[in-house]
Design a protein around this motif. Structure first.
Motif, PDB file in Angstrom:
ATOM      1  N   ALA A 293      40.564  -0.546  53.211  1.00 44.23           N
ATOM      2  CA  ALA A 293      42.008  -0.308  53.283  1.00 44.23           C
ATOM      3  C   ALA A 293      42.327   1.136  52.912  1.00 44.23           C
ATOM      4  O   ALA A 293      43.218   1.762  53.511  1.00 44.23           O
ATOM      5  CB  ALA A 293      42.746  -1.277  52.364  1.00 44.23           C
ATOM      6  N   ILE A 294      41.632   1.663  51.936  1.00 45.36           N
ATOM      7  CA  ILE A 294      41.861   3.047  51.511  1.00 45.36           C
ATOM      8  C   ILE A 294      41.467   4.016  52.623  1.00 45.36           C
ATOM      9  O   ILE A 294      42.177   4.990  52.900  1.00 45.36           O
ATOM     10  CB  ILE A 294      41.087   3.336  50.215  1.00 45.36           C
ATOM     11  CG1 ILE A 294      41.690   2.530  49.060  1.00 45.36           C
ATOM     12  CG2 ILE A 294      41.085   4.824  49.883  1.00 45.36           C
ATOM     13  CD1 ILE A 294      40.873   2.553  47.797  1.00 45.36           C
ATOM     14  N   ARG A 295      40.339   3.745  53.275  1.00 44.42           N
ATOM     15  CA  ARG A 295      39.897   4.634  54.363  1.00 44.42           C
ATOM     16  C   ARG A 295      40.876   4.618  55.537  1.00 44.42           C
ATOM     17  O   ARG A 295      40.992   5.615  56.262  1.00 44.42           O
ATOM     18  CB  ARG A 295      38.505   4.218  54.848  1.00 44.42           C
ATOM     19  CG  ARG A 295      37.402   4.486  53.857  1.00 44.42           C
ATOM     20  CD  ARG A 295      36.047   4.209  54.477  1.00 44.42           C
ATOM     21  NE  ARG A 295      35.665   5.244  55.434  1.00 44.42           N
ATOM     22  CZ  ARG A 295      34.548   5.207  56.165  1.00 44.42           C
ATOM     23  NH1 ARG A 295      33.718   4.175  56.035  1.00 44.42           N
ATOM     24  NH2 ARG A 295      34.255   6.174  56.993  1.00 44.42           N
ATOM     25  N   ARG A 296      41.554   3.488  55.729  1.00 44.35           N
ATOM     26  CA  ARG A 296      42.485   3.387  56.860  1.00 44.35           C
ATOM     27  C   ARG A 296      43.808   4.096  56.588  1.00 44.35           C
ATOM     28  O   ARG A 296      44.579   4.350  57.512  1.00 44.35           O
ATOM     29  CB  ARG A 296      42.762   1.913  57.178  1.00 44.35           C
ATOM     30  CG  ARG A 296      41.591   1.172  57.795  1.00 44.35           C
ATOM     31  CD  ARG A 296      42.052  -0.143  58.416  1.00 44.35           C
ATOM     32  NE  ARG A 296      42.653  -1.028  57.432  1.00 44.35           N
ATOM     33  CZ  ARG A 296      41.979  -1.958  56.745  1.00 44.35           C
ATOM     34  NH1 ARG A 296      40.675  -2.110  56.950  1.00 44.35           N
ATOM     35  NH2 ARG A 296      42.600  -2.728  55.876  1.00 44.35           N
ATOM     36  N   ARG A 297      44.072   4.429  55.344  1.00 44.55           N
ATOM     37  CA  ARG A 297      45.353   5.051  55.000  1.00 44.55           C
ATOM     38  C   ARG A 297      45.407   6.475  55.547  1.00 44.55           C
ATOM     39  O   ARG A 297      44.504   7.292  55.303  1.00 44.55           O
ATOM     40  CB  ARG A 297      45.525   5.081  53.478  1.00 44.55           C
ATOM     41  CG  ARG A 297      46.887   5.517  53.019  1.00 44.55           C
ATOM     42  CD  ARG A 297      47.905   4.418  53.229  1.00 44.55           C
ATOM     43  NE  ARG A 297      49.248   4.846  52.853  1.00 44.55           N
ATOM     44  CZ  ARG A 297      50.292   4.034  52.792  1.00 44.55           C
ATOM     45  NH1 ARG A 297      50.146   2.752  53.089  1.00 44.55           N
ATOM     46  NH2 ARG A 297      51.468   4.496  52.442  1.00 44.55           N
ATOM     47  N   THR A 298      46.457   6.804  56.254  1.00 44.21           N
ATOM     48  CA  THR A 298      46.549   8.133  56.882  1.00 44.21           C
ATOM     49  C   THR A 298      47.689   8.976  56.329  1.00 44.21           C
ATOM     50  O   THR A 298      47.689  10.194  56.484  1.00 44.21           O
ATOM     51  CB  THR A 298      46.742   7.988  58.410  1.00 44.21           C
ATOM     52  OG1 THR A 298      47.909   7.187  58.661  1.00 44.21           O
ATOM     53  CG2 THR A 298      45.514   7.330  59.040  1.00 44.21           C
ATOM     54  N   THR A 299      48.694   8.358  55.704  1.00 44.41           N
ATOM     55  CA  THR A 299      49.826   9.120  55.161  1.00 44.41           C
ATOM     56  C   THR A 299      50.074   8.691  53.713  1.00 44.41           C
ATOM     57  O   THR A 299      49.739   7.573  53.306  1.00 44.41           O
ATOM     58  CB  THR A 299      51.106   8.869  55.980  1.00 44.41           C
ATOM     59  OG1 THR A 299      51.427   7.468  55.954  1.00 44.41           O
ATOM     60  CG2 THR A 299      50.922   9.326  57.421  1.00 44.41           C
TER      61      THR A 299
ATOM     62  N   ASP B  35      46.939  15.569  50.550  1.00 46.08           N
ATOM     63  CA  ASP B  35      46.299  14.413  51.168  1.00 46.08           C
ATOM     64  C   ASP B  35      45.057  14.793  51.980  1.00 46.08           C
ATOM     65  O   ASP B  35      44.117  14.004  52.081  1.00 46.08           O
ATOM     66  CB  ASP B  35      47.295  13.694  52.080  1.00 46.08           C
ATOM     67  CG  ASP B  35      48.333  12.913  51.276  1.00 46.08           C
ATOM     68  OD1 ASP B  35      48.169  12.805  50.047  1.00 46.08           O
ATOM     69  OD2 ASP B  35      49.302  12.407  51.888  1.00 46.08           O
TER      70      ASP B  35
ATOM     71  N   GLU C 192      44.816  -4.152  48.923  1.00 45.37           N
ATOM     72  CA  GLU C 192      45.125  -2.735  49.146  1.00 45.37           C
ATOM     73  C   GLU C 192      44.183  -1.799  48.396  1.00 45.37           C
ATOM     74  O   GLU C 192      44.125  -0.597  48.682  1.00 45.37           O
ATOM     75  CB  GLU C 192      46.578  -2.434  48.748  1.00 45.37           C
ATOM     76  CG  GLU C 192      46.880  -2.553  47.255  1.00 45.37           C
ATOM     77  CD  GLU C 192      47.278  -3.950  46.830  1.00 45.37           C
ATOM     78  OE1 GLU C 192      47.875  -4.093  45.745  1.00 45.37           O
ATOM     79  OE2 GLU C 192      47.001  -4.910  47.600  1.00 45.37           O
TER      80      GLU C 192
ATOM     81  N   ALA D  30      41.587  12.941  51.586  1.00 43.73           N
ATOM     82  CA  ALA D  30      40.997  12.189  52.705  1.00 43.73           C
ATOM     83  C   ALA D  30      39.547  12.617  52.934  1.00 43.73           C
ATOM     84  O   ALA D  30      38.672  11.779  53.192  1.00 43.73           O
ATOM     85  CB  ALA D  30      41.830  12.394  53.970  1.00 43.73           C
TER      86      ALA D  30
ATOM     87  N   LEU E  71      48.683   9.514  50.977  1.00 40.89           N
ATOM     88  CA  LEU E  71      47.435   9.062  50.362  1.00 40.89           C
ATOM     89  C   LEU E  71      47.447   9.219  48.845  1.00 40.89           C
ATOM     90  O   LEU E  71      46.975   8.339  48.113  1.00 40.89           O
ATOM     91  CB  LEU E  71      46.257   9.838  50.967  1.00 40.89           C
ATOM     92  CG  LEU E  71      44.858   9.399  50.550  1.00 40.89           C
ATOM     93  CD1 LEU E  71      44.641   7.920  50.817  1.00 40.89           C
ATOM     94  CD2 LEU E  71      43.807  10.240  51.269  1.00 40.89           C
TER      95      LEU E  71
ATOM     96  N   TYR F 299      49.511   6.555  47.333  1.00 39.82           N
ATOM     97  CA  TYR F 299      48.839   5.271  47.567  1.00 39.82           C
ATOM     98  C   TYR F 299      47.698   5.063  46.576  1.00 39.82           C
ATOM     99  O   TYR F 299      47.549   3.979  45.984  1.00 39.82           O
ATOM    100  CB  TYR F 299      48.314   5.235  49.000  1.00 39.82           C
ATOM    101  CG  TYR F 299      47.673   3.927  49.400  1.00 39.82           C
ATOM    102  CD1 TYR F 299      48.454   2.837  49.769  1.00 39.82           C
ATOM    103  CD2 TYR F 299      46.291   3.780  49.414  1.00 39.82           C
ATOM    104  CE1 TYR F 299      47.875   1.631  50.146  1.00 39.82           C
ATOM    105  CE2 TYR F 299      45.697   2.586  49.773  1.00 39.82           C
ATOM    106  CZ  TYR F 299      46.492   1.509  50.150  1.00 39.82           C
ATOM    107  OH  TYR F 299      45.920   0.321  50.509  1.00 39.82           O
TER     108      TYR F 299
END
Length: 662
Positions: A229-235, A276, A224, A280, A237, A240
């Motif tokens: 994996a970090i770039r794929r996180r959308t909510t 976020d 994680e 992002a 953030l 996370y």
């Protein structure tokens, strides 16, 4: 099979760098390679170039006698290839024999299984640029790639702009730096798995084995926490990222309290400090550059911090020059000190740890062998143990991060070295080290009581003036040296000349006199102007040796003209570093560059050790920098106040008190 092992075709090399064949950079590099090679892409050991030279083609570097290979970035490859195949006048580049054939024998690698370790030590035919050395030896031995300063600054500026408005400018670094470090961890971890793939057959197998046994890599990064994996996180953030940092610290205890200090989900007055959306955007900006060990310079964190501090936090009264040493100066110092296996190295004001890292890399450069695609010290070669103290918590954290990512055996602590030195022997005295490398804040001001009644007896040569602690730092470092130890310290130029020629006593001159008369000063190197980030003034490197190679002599090197113009700062070229190192280790006097003086000559010049006084260049006259003139005025005022105080005491003793007014 003699010569370099060829393991990749041209097409495989390019495919490793570009997935989009329409990318203009791909097409440009491809066309350049085609001009050199023609359209034959078969993997063959030798090729005949248009100029008639026969070479063993280096498409990716295969290290003789080892399993791994390492692909060079195409731009680096092309630059290096040009120098290796077409050396300048007077050069007999070792990568090509006199018959024009590149071979293991020509490279000095025949039967050795390791790279040559003679750069700058009497070898005039080594490639001078990092790109050429990367073609010959592989990138890691050259200390990683070099992101251009303008590229780095533009990248960081965009990163700052992505969160502008969300947080105050001085706080930009608090969010950007941890994410840069996490990105660097992720890229280095990815490289580790790729290196293991050479041994285990493919990346998928290597990755599966790493998940089963974390000890296969120099550090383990949970899935994680990896950048993809970090770039794929959308909510969620912010939450996370905070959890990710804590997970990395749990997995790697050396990073506890270092990487997990920032809460990306923090609130103020019930509102998120940074939402976020800006986070992002920041992650996408940081994704533009790869930060593996072979992609950027070793102290990329220090350089990034320097820019962010200089650009956005100067209003806080901080100065990046307090801790960051330009890369070329750090390399020069490591080359002067030449660490040997098992030594200890110390920096009492280590900043982001750049000087200690360069000493480690120099040892690795000299004694490392390539294993699974990267340099490692053999089991019979003891590593360099490094120790550092830093009083600014942020830069202390970066030093710990740098030591971790380079797998250095390091003890880095936070605290005020001058008032509370952290490293002590069991009997309470200062711990001593083989080497000291440091760049303390120039002309730092400490009250005189700092030096009075020192429990460690560091200032036995004399108390420095309150206006500049240069000789206070020197005495602390000297007290921290073992018998036979050596130190190299960067200082303001005035440290080797202030007070000389004055009538009466001067504290700095008197301390310098004691060092000269005890034959402790080995060399002084005058650097060019405009190298350092918080001043345009030149600096000097003072070398002290408790076991001098040439007793009763001092080598003075005037390197003030050895630089390349840059924007915004000048820098030492690699050829300049090589030239200075050759003069120092060769102990040579070279007209217009260096001279060797006796202690008697130093005495005749009232202990002035400024190289420009002894080594003239183009009839130039030594000009006192404005900053130095101001400092001398401050010292004169300090001496006047002290003299008035003493006179007042005498008059009061005689019953004439009040006759003098300071």
């Amino acid at each position: 099979m003699s010569g370099w092992m060829v393991t990749r075709t041209i097409e495989e090399l390019l495919s490793a760098q570009w997935t989009d064949r329409n990318d203009i950079a791909y097409q440009y590099v491809r066309s350049l390679l085609d001009m050199v090679l023609g359209d034959d892409e078969r993997t063959t050991e030798r090729r005949t170039l248009a100029n008639g030279k026969t070479v063993t083609w280096v498409v990716s570097v295969g290290w003789p006698g080892e399993r791994g290979t390492q692909v060079l970035r195409p731009a680096t490859f092309l630059l290096g290839l040009r120098e290796v195949l077409h050396p300048g006048p007077g050069s007999n580049t070792r990568g090509i024999s006199r018959s024009g054939t590149c071979s293991r024998e020509a490279t000095g690698l025949a039967g050795s299984g390791r790279h040559p370790d003679t750069w700058g030590m009497g070898s005039a035919d080594e490639p001078k640029s990092r790109a050429a050395r990367a073609v010959r030896y592989g990138p890691e031995v050259c200390g990683g790639g070099a992101m251009e300063l303008s590229t780095l600054e533009n990248w960081l500026w965009e990163a700052a702009c992505s969160i502008r408005g969300a947080v105050d400018a001085p706080k930009f670094k608090d969010y950007i730096l941890p994410l840069i470090f996490l990105k660097r961890l992720s890229d280095v971890f990815e490289d580790e798995v790729a290196h293991l793939a050479h041994e285990f057959g493919d990346v998928k197998t290597a990755a599966r084995l790493v998940e089963q046994d974390h000890k296969l890599v120099r550090f383990y990064l949970p899935p994680e926490a990896r950048w993809d994996a970090i770039r794929r996180r959308t909510t969620g953030l912010g939450e996370y990222l905070t959890d990710v940092m804590r997970a990395v610290a749990r997995e790697n205890p050396k990073l506890q309290g270092v990487i997990d200090a920032v809460d990306f989900n923090a609130t103020a007055a019930g509102q998120r400090i940074i939402d976020d959306g800006p986070l992002a955007r920041l992650i996408e900006v940081l994704s533009r550059h790869r930060l593996g060990l072979n992609d950027v310079e070793p102290d990329i964190l220090g350089r990034a911090y320097e820019y962010l501090l200089r650009k956005f936090a100067e209003g806080q009264g901080q100065s990046a020059g307090e801790f960051y040493t330009p890369r070329e100066v750090a390399i020069l110092m490591a080359r002067i000190l030449e660490p040997d296996p098992g030594m200890t190295a110390y920096d009492p004001c280590c900043g982001s740890g750049g000087l200690l890292i360069k000493c480690h890399l120099r040892l690795l450069e000299r004694y490392g062998v390539r294993e699974n695609g990267r340099l490692k010290l053999p089991s019979h070669v003891a590593p360099l143990k490094v120790y550092g103290q830093e009083w600014i918590p942020t830069t202390f954290a970066m030093a710990r991060m740098n030591a971790f990512i380079h797998d250095i055996e390091a003890d880095i602590v936070v605290g005020d070295t001058m008032r509370r030195p952290a490293f002590r022997a069991p009997d309470g005295r200062l711990q001593q080290f083989d080497l000291v490398a440091a760049n303390p804040m120039w002309n730092q001001k400490f009250p005189l009581e700092t030096y009075e009644h020192d429990p460690f007896d560091r200032f036995r040569f004399g108390m420095p003036p309150a206006s500049t602690a240069d000789w206070g730092w020197i005495q602390h470092m000297y007290a921290s040296l073992k018998d036979g130890g050596r130190m190299a310290v960067v200082l303001d130029t005035g440290a080797v000349s202030r007070g000389s020629g004055n009538q009466g006593s001067n504290r700095e001159r008197d301390i310098r006199k004691a060092f000269v008369e005890q034959d402790l000063i080995e060399a002084v190197i005058l650097l060019p102007e405009n190298l350092f980030y918080n001043t345009t003034a030149p600096g000097i490197i003072l070398v002290i040796n408790k076991a001098k190679r040439h007793p009763r002599e001092i080598l003075l090197i005037n390197a003030s003209k050895l630089f390349l113009k840059g924007r915004p700062k000048n820098y030492l070229g690699e050829e300049h570093v090589e030239r200075i190192v050759a003069v120092y280790h060769g102990w040579t006097a070279e007209e217009g560059l260096s001279t060797i003086i006796s202690l008697e000559e130093a005495v005749r010049n009232d202990y002035n050790l400024s190289p420009s006084r002894y080594v003239a260049q183009n009839g130039g006259e030594e000009v006192l920098p404005l900053e130095e003139a101001v400092l001398r005025l401050q010292e004169a005022e300090e001496e006047r106040v002290a003299a008035d105080r003493e006179l007042q005491r005498i008059l009061e003793f005689l019953g004439l008190g009040g006759a003098v007014r300071g």
